[in-house]
Design a protein around this motif. Sequence first.
Motif, short mmCIF file in Angstrom:
data_model
loop_
_atom_site.label_atom_id
_atom_site.label_comp_id
_atom_site.label_asym_id
_atom_site.label_seq_id
_atom_site.Cartn_x
_atom_site.Cartn_y
_atom_site.Cartn_z
N ALA A 145 0.85 -1.19 0.00
CA ALA A 145 0.00 0.00 0.00
C ALA A 145 0.88 1.24 0.00
CB ALA A 145 -0.90 0.00 1.22
N HIS A 146 0.53 2.21 -0.83
CA HIS A 146 1.39 3.39 -0.96
C HIS A 146 0.58 4.58 -1.45
CE1 HIS A 146 1.21 1.57 -4.96
NE2 HIS A 146 1.40 2.80 -5.43
N VAL A 147 1.12 5.76 -1.18
CA VAL A 147 0.55 7.01 -1.67
C VAL A 147 1.69 7.89 -2.13
CG1 VAL A 147 -0.75 9.10 -1.07
CG2 VAL A 147 -1.41 6.89 -0.07
N VAL A 148 1.57 8.43 -3.33
CA VAL A 148 2.55 9.42 -3.80
C VAL A 148 2.06 10.78 -3.34
CG1 VAL A 148 3.72 10.43 -5.78
CG2 VAL A 148 3.13 7.99 -5.79
N GLU A 149 2.83 11.40 -2.47
CA GLU A 149 2.42 12.64 -1.82
C GLU A 149 2.87 13.88 -2.60
OE1 GLU A 149 0.77 13.34 0.90
OE2 GLU A 149 0.60 11.43 1.99
N PRO A 150 1.97 14.82 -2.88
CA PRO A 150 2.39 16.06 -3.51
C PRO A 150 3.18 16.95 -2.55
CG PRO A 150 0.05 16.13 -2.98
CD PRO A 150 0.50 14.74 -2.71
N ASP A 151 2.94 16.81 -1.24
CA ASP A 151 3.68 17.57 -0.23
C ASP A 151 4.27 16.57 0.76
OD1 ASP A 151 4.73 19.33 1.60
OD2 ASP A 151 2.84 20.33 2.09
N ILE A 152 5.33 15.91 0.35
CA ILE A 152 5.89 14.85 1.17
C ILE A 152 6.54 15.40 2.43
CG2 ILE A 152 8.05 14.85 -0.13
CD1 ILE A 152 6.28 11.85 1.62
N LYS A 153 7.03 16.62 2.40
CA LYS A 153 7.64 17.20 3.61
C LYS A 153 6.62 17.27 4.75
CE LYS A 153 10.35 21.10 5.36
NZ LYS A 153 10.95 22.43 5.04
N HIS A 154 5.39 17.66 4.43
CA HIS A 154 4.33 17.70 5.43
C HIS A 154 4.10 16.31 6.01
CE1 HIS A 154 0.03 17.11 6.49
NE2 HIS A 154 0.20 18.25 7.16
N ARG A 155 4.02 15.31 5.14
CA ARG A 155 3.75 13.96 5.60
C ARG A 155 4.89 13.43 6.46
NH1 ARG A 155 -0.16 11.43 7.36
NH2 ARG A 155 -1.29 12.65 5.78
N MET A 156 6.12 13.76 6.11
CA MET A 156 7.27 13.30 6.91
C MET A 156 7.26 13.93 8.30
SD MET A 156 10.26 13.29 3.99
CE MET A 156 11.54 12.54 5.02
N TRP A 157 6.85 15.18 8.39
CA TRP A 157 6.77 15.82 9.70
C TRP A 157 5.62 15.24 10.53
CZ3 TRP A 157 9.05 19.04 13.12
CH2 TRP A 157 10.27 19.62 12.73
N VAL A 158 4.53 14.89 9.88
CA VAL A 158 3.43 14.27 10.62
C VAL A 158 3.88 12.91 11.18
CG1 VAL A 158 1.11 13.27 10.40
CG2 VAL A 158 1.62 15.49 9.38
N LYS A 159 4.62 12.15 10.37
CA LYS A 159 5.15 10.86 10.86
C LYS A 159 6.15 11.09 11.98
CE LYS A 159 6.27 6.51 11.17
NZ LYS A 159 7.12 5.85 10.18
N LEU A 160 6.99 12.13 11.85
CA LEU A 160 7.93 12.45 12.93
C LEU A 160 7.16 12.77 14.21
CD1 LEU A 160 10.77 13.08 14.02
CD2 LEU A 160 10.47 15.42 13.16
N MET A 161 6.10 13.54 14.09
CA MET A 161 5.27 13.88 15.24
C MET A 161 4.74 12.61 15.91
SD MET A 161 1.89 16.35 15.40
CE MET A 161 0.97 15.37 14.20
N LEU A 162 4.27 11.67 15.10
CA LEU A 162 3.77 10.41 15.65
C LEU A 162 4.87 9.66 16.38
CD1 LEU A 162 1.62 8.19 15.88
CD2 LEU A 162 2.42 7.34 13.66
N ASN A 163 6.03 9.54 15.76
CA ASN A 163 7.13 8.80 16.36
C ASN A 163 7.64 9.45 17.65
OD1 ASN A 163 7.49 6.49 14.77
ND2 ASN A 163 8.57 7.65 13.20
N VAL A 164 7.73 10.76 17.63
CA VAL A 164 8.15 11.48 18.84
C VAL A 164 7.22 11.15 20.00
CG1 VAL A 164 8.23 13.80 19.87
CG2 VAL A 164 9.36 13.36 17.68
N GLY A 165 5.93 10.97 19.69
CA GLY A 165 4.98 10.61 20.72
C GLY A 165 5.00 9.13 21.04
#
Length: 304
Positions: free
Chosen positions: A170-190
């Motif tokens: 399963a995959h998604v090609v993101e038009p704004d991948i920087k936003h998605r990477m920061w959201v994942k970072l936020m999740l991991n930090v938590g």
Amino acid sequence: MQIERAAIVGKGAVGLMYGSLIAQNIGPDAVEFAMDDERFRRHAGEEVLVNGEPCQIRTIPMSEAKPVDLVILAVKAGGLDAAIESMAPLVGPNTYIASLLNGITSEERIAQRYGWERVVLGIAQGMDAVFLNGELTFTHTGEIRFGAAEGTLPGVCDAIANFYERAGIAHVVEPDIKHRMWVKLMLNVGINQICMVYGGTYGSASEPASEQNRSFIAAMRETLAVGRAEGVNMGEADLTEMAELIASLDPAGMPSMAQDRIARRRTEVEEFSGTICRLARRHGILVPQNEWLYQRIREIEESW
């Protein structure tokens, strides 16, 4: 270019899970694990189980490696620099590179060595893979979100997306991948840090009004503030989405840093609260939850 052969560098939970999908849906000849020679010798003869079945994917030493169409990096952050150097035999003039590491810095370090032209930005999220004592178990494979960096050549994302589609990933090609990477970072930090410090699970971190849940949300909210200061358009909806994602997983499951605590492995704390604390100081933002998590995780590591 259609991708026919991939090599995975990193034989942990993420690498094994996605490698097994590639082998199952495209074929065992479409994927291999590659290790530096010393690590290969150290692990020779070890049997790894994937959901109770022996892993049949070939593992080779880097000294026998040849260029492949796609290199997928799935090592721990602390092993990235060594992996970047050792994987050179896998990288030819037309090899694409995808990193599935946690954090927001791995692709830049890869591109410093191999250039941005065939490197994509990406994350893996939503899986419930647990890898302990040589056995990987999972029920949810999650998804890979990825996208082009500023220097990525046209067509690279399309070729990787086609390969993931054929592999059943399963995959998604993101038009704004920087936003998605920061959201994942936020999740991991938590979730990663809370479960590591408290010895918790997805269920305990999601329990309403509990100490773990309050700490989980506080660590994410501090990351949200730092991300905004870094120019990333993040909001409360992103935080809520991540909290709901964790609540949807197996309550007995646990993220990688909680598994690191059980196995007494060094963690990726530098990629999580280490990054947030460093950037927070640059912007004059207070992040007491992350400062406490960083200190506590280092104390736990030093006790081993």
